[in-house]
Design a protein around this motif. Sequence first.
Motif, PDB file in Angstrom:
ATOM      1  N   ARG A 166     -11.144 133.683  39.616  1.00 19.11           N
ATOM      2  CA  ARG A 166     -11.112 132.441  40.377  1.00 19.11           C
ATOM      3  C   ARG A 166     -12.222 132.425  41.428  1.00 19.11           C
ATOM      4  O   ARG A 166     -12.633 133.456  41.947  1.00 19.11           O
ATOM      5  CB  ARG A 166      -9.760 132.266  41.090  1.00 19.11           C
ATOM      6  N   ASP A 167     -12.689 131.228  41.732  1.00 22.19           N
ATOM      7  CA  ASP A 167     -13.607 130.986  42.842  1.00 22.19           C
ATOM      8  C   ASP A 167     -13.183 129.666  43.472  1.00 22.19           C
ATOM      9  O   ASP A 167     -12.332 128.949  42.960  1.00 22.19           O
ATOM     10  CB  ASP A 167     -15.053 130.927  42.350  1.00 22.19           C
ATOM     11  N   GLY A 168     -13.792 129.342  44.619  1.00 22.92           N
ATOM     12  CA  GLY A 168     -13.472 128.080  45.260  1.00 22.92           C
ATOM     13  C   GLY A 168     -12.186 128.148  46.053  1.00 22.92           C
ATOM     14  O   GLY A 168     -11.196 127.485  45.729  1.00 22.92           O
ATOM     15  N   ARG A 202     -17.838 132.099  33.641  1.00 23.16           N
ATOM     16  CA  ARG A 202     -18.823 133.175  33.604  1.00 23.16           C
ATOM     17  C   ARG A 202     -19.043 133.621  35.044  1.00 23.16           C
ATOM     18  O   ARG A 202     -19.179 132.804  35.947  1.00 23.16           O
ATOM     19  CB  ARG A 202     -20.149 132.697  32.995  1.00 23.16           C
ATOM     20  N   GLY A 203     -19.105 134.935  35.263  1.00 18.16           N
ATOM     21  CA  GLY A 203     -19.317 135.459  36.604  1.00 18.16           C
ATOM     22  C   GLY A 203     -18.037 136.025  37.199  1.00 18.16           C
ATOM     23  O   GLY A 203     -16.975 136.037  36.568  1.00 18.16           O
ATOM     24  N   ARG A 204     -18.125 136.478  38.437  1.00 23.10           N
ATOM     25  CA  ARG A 204     -16.997 137.133  39.088  1.00 23.10           C
ATOM     26  C   ARG A 204     -16.237 136.209  40.033  1.00 23.10           C
ATOM     27  O   ARG A 204     -15.023 136.231  40.096  1.00 23.10           O
ATOM     28  CB  ARG A 204     -17.479 138.376  39.852  1.00 23.10           C
ATOM     29  N   GLY A 205     -16.946 135.407  40.805  1.00 23.76           N
ATOM     30  CA  GLY A 205     -16.283 134.575  41.794  1.00 23.76           C
ATOM     31  C   GLY A 205     -15.667 135.403  42.905  1.00 23.76           C
ATOM     32  O   GLY A 205     -16.190 136.452  43.296  1.00 23.76           O
ATOM     33  N   ILE A 206     -14.506 134.967  43.402  1.00 23.79           N
ATOM     34  CA  ILE A 206     -13.844 135.663  44.507  1.00 23.79           C
ATOM     35  C   ILE A 206     -12.910 136.751  43.991  1.00 23.79           C
ATOM     36  O   ILE A 206     -12.864 137.858  44.528  1.00 23.79           O
ATOM     37  CB  ILE A 206     -13.070 134.654  45.383  1.00 23.79           C
ATOM     38  N   THR A 207     -12.176 136.460  42.921  1.00 22.18           N
ATOM     39  CA  THR A 207     -11.167 137.413  42.437  1.00 22.18           C
ATOM     40  C   THR A 207     -11.512 138.039  41.095  1.00 22.18           C
ATOM     41  O   THR A 207     -10.796 138.910  40.625  1.00 22.18           O
ATOM     42  CB  THR A 207      -9.800 136.719  42.287  1.00 22.18           C
ATOM     43  N   ARG A 223     -22.619 124.938  37.096  1.00 20.35           N
ATOM     44  CA  ARG A 223     -23.318 126.215  36.972  1.00 20.35           C
ATOM     45  C   ARG A 223     -23.929 126.621  38.306  1.00 20.35           C
ATOM     46  O   ARG A 223     -24.320 125.766  39.097  1.00 20.35           O
ATOM     47  CB  ARG A 223     -24.410 126.120  35.902  1.00 20.35           C
ATOM     48  N   GLY A 224     -23.993 127.919  38.522  1.00 16.63           N
ATOM     49  CA  GLY A 224     -24.557 128.426  39.758  1.00 16.63           C
ATOM     50  C   GLY A 224     -25.021 129.857  39.607  1.00 16.63           C
ATOM     51  O   GLY A 224     -25.261 130.348  38.498  1.00 16.63           O
ATOM     52  N   HIS A 225     -25.107 130.536  40.744  1.00 18.87           N
ATOM     53  CA  HIS A 225     -25.583 131.915  40.773  1.00 18.87           C
ATOM     54  C   HIS A 225     -24.867 132.641  41.894  1.00 18.87           C
ATOM     55  O   HIS A 225     -24.572 132.055  42.944  1.00 18.87           O
ATOM     56  CB  HIS A 225     -27.099 131.940  41.023  1.00 18.87           C
ATOM     57  N   GLU A 226     -24.561 133.923  41.693  1.00 18.61           N
ATOM     58  CA  GLU A 226     -23.936 134.714  42.745  1.00 18.61           C
ATOM     59  C   GLU A 226     -24.661 136.047  42.906  1.00 18.61           C
ATOM     60  O   GLU A 226     -25.109 136.649  41.930  1.00 18.61           O
ATOM     61  CB  GLU A 226     -22.446 134.956  42.446  1.00 18.61           C
ATOM     62  N   GLY A 232     -14.735 127.004  49.973  1.00 18.20           N
ATOM     63  CA  GLY A 232     -15.701 128.095  50.055  1.00 18.20           C
ATOM     64  C   GLY A 232     -15.844 128.786  48.715  1.00 18.20           C
ATOM     65  O   GLY A 232     -14.841 129.095  48.058  1.00 18.20           O
ATOM     66  N   THR A 233     -17.083 129.027  48.270  1.00 18.03           N
ATOM     67  CA  THR A 233     -17.342 129.694  46.992  1.00 18.03           C
ATOM     68  C   THR A 233     -18.335 130.828  47.191  1.00 18.03           C
ATOM     69  O   THR A 233     -19.148 130.814  48.124  1.00 18.03           O
ATOM     70  CB  THR A 233     -17.929 128.730  45.948  1.00 18.03           C
ATOM     71  N   TYR A 234     -18.275 131.807  46.299  1.00 14.87           N
ATOM     72  CA  TYR A 234     -19.330 132.808  46.256  1.00 14.87           C
ATOM     73  C   TYR A 234     -20.533 132.286  45.476  1.00 14.87           C
ATOM     74  O   TYR A 234     -21.623 132.822  45.570  1.00 14.87           O
ATOM     75  CB  TYR A 234     -18.827 134.112  45.642  1.00 14.87           C
ATOM     76  N   ALA A 235     -20.342 131.260  44.689  1.00  9.19           N
ATOM     77  CA  ALA A 235     -21.429 130.715  43.876  1.00  9.19           C
ATOM     78  C   ALA A 235     -22.351 129.837  44.711  1.00  9.19           C
ATOM     79  O   ALA A 235     -21.890 129.024  45.520  1.00  9.19           O
ATOM     80  CB  ALA A 235     -20.857 129.905  42.720  1.00  9.19           C
ATOM     81  N   HIS A 236     -23.654 130.009  44.508  1.00 10.03           N
ATOM     82  CA  HIS A 236     -24.656 129.073  45.016  1.00 10.03           C
ATOM     83  C   HIS A 236     -24.945 128.078  43.891  1.00 10.03           C
ATOM     84  O   HIS A 236     -25.183 128.482  42.749  1.00 10.03           O
ATOM     85  CB  HIS A 236     -25.970 129.794  45.352  1.00 10.03           C
ATOM     86  N   VAL A 237     -24.937 126.798  44.214  1.00 11.77           N
ATOM     87  CA  VAL A 237     -25.213 125.793  43.188  1.00 11.77           C
ATOM     88  C   VAL A 237     -26.460 124.991  43.556  1.00 11.77           C
ATOM     89  O   VAL A 237     -26.772 124.799  44.724  1.00 11.77           O
ATOM     90  CB  VAL A 237     -24.019 124.840  42.983  1.00 11.77           C
TER      91      VAL A 237
END
Length: 447
Positions: free
Chosen positions: A416-418, A408-413, A385-388, A426-431
């Motif tokens: 997908r994220d990561g 849950r969330g948007r991520g990069i695409t 879990r994280g936050h963006e 690299g992720t948009y999520a802060h964990v």
Amino acid sequence: MNDSSAVPAGFVVGGVSSGVGKTVATLAIGCALEDAGYAVQPAKAGPDFIDPSHHESITGRPSRTLDRWLCGEDGLRRNYARGEGEICVVEGLMGLYDGDRSSTAMVAEALDLPVVLVVDANAGMESVAATALGFAAYAERIDRNVEVAGIVAQRAHGGRHEHGIREALPDDLAYFGRVPPSEELEIPDRHLGLEMGSETQISRDALDEAAETIDAERLASIARVPPGLESASAASGGGEDETGELTVAFADDAAFCFRYPATIERLRERATVRTFSPVAGDPVPDCDGVYLPGGYPELHGERLEGGGTLEHLGRLASDGLPVFGECGGLMAMSESLTTVDGERYDMAGILPATVTMCDRYQALDHVELEALERTLTARSGEEIRGHEFHYSRADVGTDARFRFETVRGRGITGERDGLAEYAALGTYAHVHPESGAFDRFLDSLES
């Protein structure tokens, strides 16, 4: 000051809405308590990095992050217990009951701490009391164990105005003081919220003046230690001279300033930690892995492009050095960064993506990621879990490889994220470290 092993007593500063002035009220309360001789430990409900920077600039202590989604309830309580000082002042997020994953009310309930409600009193007296009474009664209506102990009147004048507010409050709602209206108590903002505490030092004279209108002793009298946390479960991490079999380098400057204190503490439990500044052009220290926190690379594009650090990091990553970047770190790991004004800067070139800043935010949410395969921060199938919260978009190459599905969330695409390349991620999520991501990161460096 209390014994270093003791957990501070605390209370939560909640607001009736976003923008009501919780941060200024929290800072004024902290000043009032310290002026009265109490050692203050700040904390922040929610995943924010900016408000905590103002807390630390006033109290000199890193602000603890308390978020039920990021940390889980047990992790939230552990993070609170690592605080120091005598009284913990927890600034809430948004309005008291707002937030479907971790509201201020949820944090107060998880810790069984009373709430001091910040109410905008600029154009009201009896209505201030009515508002506070409604917030107190609402907890019972929704069957939540939230105790609204009283109020701080934001933007309230003295004299008749203050007297009217006091008189209107029922006996079971305390009046803890007011924050007078003052332009010197305004904190400038920008696209990610308020400016950082290191950039905008709110007038200490104005805060001291506001502190004089706060009843510190009455506030101290309602603070209590969360049940079951009478002694600290773990000490805080040390400084850069810690030793360990691993060495982790992390970027630490105005472009990479979004990190949780608990993250660095967790890294120092198992590794020697070294810092470097890409903005200053520092070389990447000899290390087993690199952590690039989020921040504001878009404000420092010229220095990042010309400083040599990102170019050096790109070479190291292509040789197999593990690099983990979050949000601003992802941006710095990309091929290029283009500002809203159209200025384009070369970045590290580690990840097959180009990043463009936008006029409005592209994502703002708590996120949940499921690992599609083993990666730097998770085992295959593991969920973190994280936050963006970002104003940029990343356009990726057709051969881009992703390590996470966004549950849950948007991520990069959006799905997908990561983004992964070499041994980098690299992720948009802060964990938060309570997610287990940084333990997995250290495990990866050892394997």
